[in-house]
Design a protein around this motif. Structure first.
Motif, PDB file in Angstrom:
ATOM      1  N   GLU A 215      29.166  60.105  34.511  1.00 25.37           N
ATOM      2  CA  GLU A 215      30.560  60.577  34.204  1.00 25.37           C
ATOM      3  C   GLU A 215      31.395  60.432  35.776  1.00 25.37           C
ATOM      4  O   GLU A 215      32.294  60.181  35.572  1.00 25.37           O
ATOM      5  N   ARG A 216      30.598  61.071  36.493  1.00 24.23           N
ATOM      6  CA  ARG A 216      31.049  60.951  37.721  1.00 24.23           C
ATOM      7  C   ARG A 216      31.447  59.579  38.478  1.00 24.23           C
ATOM      8  O   ARG A 216      32.415  59.458  38.959  1.00 24.23           O
ATOM      9  N   LEU A 217      30.542  58.721  38.331  1.00 25.08           N
ATOM     10  CA  LEU A 217      30.857  57.521  38.796  1.00 25.08           C
ATOM     11  C   LEU A 217      31.889  56.662  38.198  1.00 25.08           C
ATOM     12  O   LEU A 217      32.767  56.118  38.508  1.00 25.08           O
ATOM     13  N   GLN A 218      31.763  57.128  36.884  1.00 28.41           N
ATOM     14  CA  GLN A 218      32.908  56.174  35.966  1.00 28.41           C
ATOM     15  C   GLN A 218      34.320  56.847  36.303  1.00 28.41           C
ATOM     16  O   GLN A 218      35.213  55.875  36.448  1.00 28.41           O
ATOM     17  N   SER A 219      34.411  58.099  36.612  1.00 28.85           N
ATOM     18  CA  SER A 219      35.813  58.593  36.868  1.00 28.85           C
ATOM     19  C   SER A 219      36.333  58.311  38.274  1.00 28.85           C
ATOM     20  O   SER A 219      37.562  58.319  38.806  1.00 28.85           O
ATOM     21  N   LEU A 220      35.491  57.386  38.912  1.00 28.10           N
ATOM     22  CA  LEU A 220      35.900  56.990  40.443  1.00 28.10           C
ATOM     23  C   LEU A 220      36.558  55.348  40.340  1.00 28.10           C
ATOM     24  O   LEU A 220      36.892  55.097  41.295  1.00 28.10           O
ATOM     25  N   HIS A 221      36.580  54.767  39.151  1.00 26.45           N
ATOM     26  CA  HIS A 221      36.770  53.533  38.997  1.00 26.45           C
ATOM     27  C   HIS A 221      36.534  52.788  40.121  1.00 26.45           C
ATOM     28  O   HIS A 221      37.464  52.004  40.538  1.00 26.45           O
ATOM     29  N   ILE A 222      35.156  52.346  40.186  1.00 20.54           N
ATOM     30  CA  ILE A 222      34.693  51.312  41.239  1.00 20.54           C
ATOM     31  C   ILE A 222      35.049  49.707  41.114  1.00 20.54           C
ATOM     32  O   ILE A 222      34.675  49.320  39.550  1.00 20.54           O
ATOM     33  N   ARG A 223      35.822  49.241  41.996  1.00 22.16           N
ATOM     34  CA  ARG A 223      35.909  47.840  41.511  1.00 22.16           C
ATOM     35  C   ARG A 223      35.296  47.110  42.903  1.00 22.16           C
ATOM     36  O   ARG A 223      35.552  47.119  43.763  1.00 22.16           O
ATOM     37  N   PRO A 224      34.261  46.056  42.459  1.00 23.14           N
ATOM     38  CA  PRO A 224      33.480  45.347  43.469  1.00 23.14           C
ATOM     39  C   PRO A 224      34.542  44.401  44.276  1.00 23.14           C
ATOM     40  O   PRO A 224      35.299  43.884  43.340  1.00 23.14           O
ATOM     41  N   LEU A 225      34.296  44.332  45.464  1.00 27.41           N
ATOM     42  CA  LEU A 225      35.270  43.209  46.293  1.00 27.41           C
ATOM     43  C   LEU A 225      34.306  42.420  47.144  1.00 27.41           C
ATOM     44  O   LEU A 225      33.215  42.865  47.622  1.00 27.41           O
ATOM     45  N   THR A 226      34.601  41.192  46.959  1.00 26.99           N
ATOM     46  CA  THR A 226      33.738  40.134  47.656  1.00 26.99           C
ATOM     47  C   THR A 226      34.588  39.410  48.562  1.00 26.99           C
ATOM     48  O   THR A 226      35.590  38.827  48.386  1.00 26.99           O
ATOM     49  N   LEU A 227      34.112  39.369  49.806  1.00 26.92           N
ATOM     50  CA  LEU A 227      34.723  38.901  51.100  1.00 26.92           C
ATOM     51  C   LEU A 227      34.022  37.783  51.593  1.00 26.92           C
ATOM     52  O   LEU A 227      32.585  37.891  51.666  1.00 26.92           O
ATOM     53  N   SER A 228      34.388  36.485  51.439  1.00 28.69           N
ATOM     54  CA  SER A 228      33.785  35.213  51.881  1.00 28.69           C
ATOM     55  C   SER A 228      34.370  34.741  53.046  1.00 28.69           C
ATOM     56  O   SER A 228      35.456  34.425  53.090  1.00 28.69           O
ATOM     57  N   TYR A 229      33.624  34.631  54.292  1.00 30.46           N
ATOM     58  CA  TYR A 229      34.128  34.261  55.462  1.00 30.46           C
ATOM     59  C   TYR A 229      33.357  32.911  55.810  1.00 30.46           C
ATOM     60  O   TYR A 229      32.257  32.675  55.580  1.00 30.46           O
TER      61      TYR A 229
END
Length: 386
Positions: A215-229
């Motif tokens: 529940e604690r992790l869900q409530s932080l609304h994690i969005r994975p972000l990918t950076l490609s150089y």
């Protein structure tokens, strides 16, 4: 301001709108910072900067008027372009943790802010290690640019309390300030570009809040972000560090080396840069079995994040060429031209020539550099097979 900031965050939090002007004036009174300004804007006197910055009323104003134009100038001069894939939340929600792979100390989070600010969204609060704050003006500048300080130098006895405070602050930003957060998926950059979410980062995030870890992790609304150089201007510095650590397990990077990495990453050529912002993983976490042991649960969440990051990579010819050079095969050869391979081989040789360390092991150094370019493709291909 509709929220009250707890005093426990004062030593690490970002600055608020009503603190912005004093921070700008303190920077313009700092001789070292002014020397840098003169280098960047040779014909602009300090009094003109003082006059220009009077127009800023909020931190967003400062970012739109100073930070973003500077970053765009860097990208225009030292890259071949910047693109992104991003679907805004349909309900207008903004308070996500953008959990990101980490390539460049300065630019990674700055490019997220370009995207958010151009969409008239809130810019992100940025986690930055205190190991990079070697001058007082640097701390003032990053806190003015919505950064909060992550204590990388905490002793074993301080680590637990430091992690709890960090977790509580991130949750405060998400839930009370209703603002987004940019956070690297691991402590420091993955020098071999094998981007894996550290379980310790998720453990820290779950230290605050109510309910179960799930529940604690869900409530932080994690969005994975990918950076490609396409190219990493610090690849030769990272390869050199690999050998220095191989030859001396006690080797530690100096503060000056951190600055050299920041400068090289900022002003070195990066080729094309692409950013993929995935949707939040709330439903993915909800589908997990919360009855498994805590560590196993955190591993499963890390695997979910990694899967999104791997799928989000933009694959360039250099990634394919590096994989073929590493394994001595031609499995990717249909995806690049002979000229592209020739150019990349020359690029690698040129980067190797920059390395100045005792007894350079060029075979080892070249292998490490090729791994940096091949690993995103290896992980991307593996994620497609799942």
């Amino acid at each position: 301001m509709e929220y009250r900031i707890p005093a426990e965050f004062d030593g690490m939090r970002s600055l608020e709108d009503d603190e912005m002007r004093a921070a700008i004036l303190s920077l313009l009174d700092d001789g070292q910072f002014c020397d840098i300004l003169h280098g960047l804007f040779k014909c602009v006197p300090i009094w003109a900067h003082r006059l220009y910055t009077r127009r800023f009323r909020t931190v967003n104003d400062f970012q739109k008027g100073m930070v973003i134009p500077f970053v765009k100038r860097i990208l225009k001069k030292n890259s071949s372009g910047f693109s992104y894939e991003f679907d805004a939340s349909k309900d207008g929600q903004a308070n996500f943790i953008y959990l990101s792979n980490h390539r460049d100390i300065i630019l990674d989070s700055a490019m997220l802010d370009i995207i958010l600010l151009e969409k008239d969204m809130k810019s992100a609060e940025i986690g930055i290690g205190n190991n990079l704050l070697i001058h007082p003006w640097i701390e003032t500048l990053v806190r003015l640019n919505r950064s909060f300080i992550v204590n990388r130098s905490a002793t074993a006895s301080e680590l637990l309390e430091s992690s709890r405070t960090l977790s509580a602050y991130i949750r405060f930003v998400i839930q009370e300030k209703n603002s987004p957060v940019w956070l690297a998926q691991r402590e420091g950059r993955a020098k071999d570009s094998d981007d894996r979410t550290q379980k310790s980062v998720l453990k820290m995030l779950a230290m605050s809040g109510e309910g179960s870890v799930k529940e604690r992790l869900q409530s932080l609304h994690i969005r994975p972000l990918t950076l490609s150089y396409e190219y990493d201007p610090c690849d030769w510095l990272k390869a050199a560090e690999f050998q220095l650590k191989r030859d001396n397990p006690d080797y530690t990077k100096s503060a000056q080396a951190d600055l050299d990495n920041m400068k090289t990453g900022l002003f070195g050529y990066k080729g094309h840069i692409h950013c993929t912002l995935s949707q939040p993983i709330d439903s993915d976490i909800a589908a997990l079995d919360a009855s498994v042991p805590r560590n196993r649960f955190l591993e499963q969440v890390a695997d979910i994040i990694d899967g999104y990051i791997f799928k989000g990579y933009r694959i360039y010819p250099c990634n394919r060429i590096a994989l073929d050079m590493l394994d001595g095969g031609s499995g990717q050869a249909q995806e690049y031209t002979a000229q592209e391979r020739h150019d990349f081989e020359r690029y690698i040789d040129g980067q190797l020539e920059k390395i100045d360390i005792p007894s350079p092991d060029y075979g080892f150094l070249k292998e490490k550099m090729l791994e940096m370019y091949a690993n995103p493709l290896i992980n991307h291909l593996n994620s497609k097979r799942i």
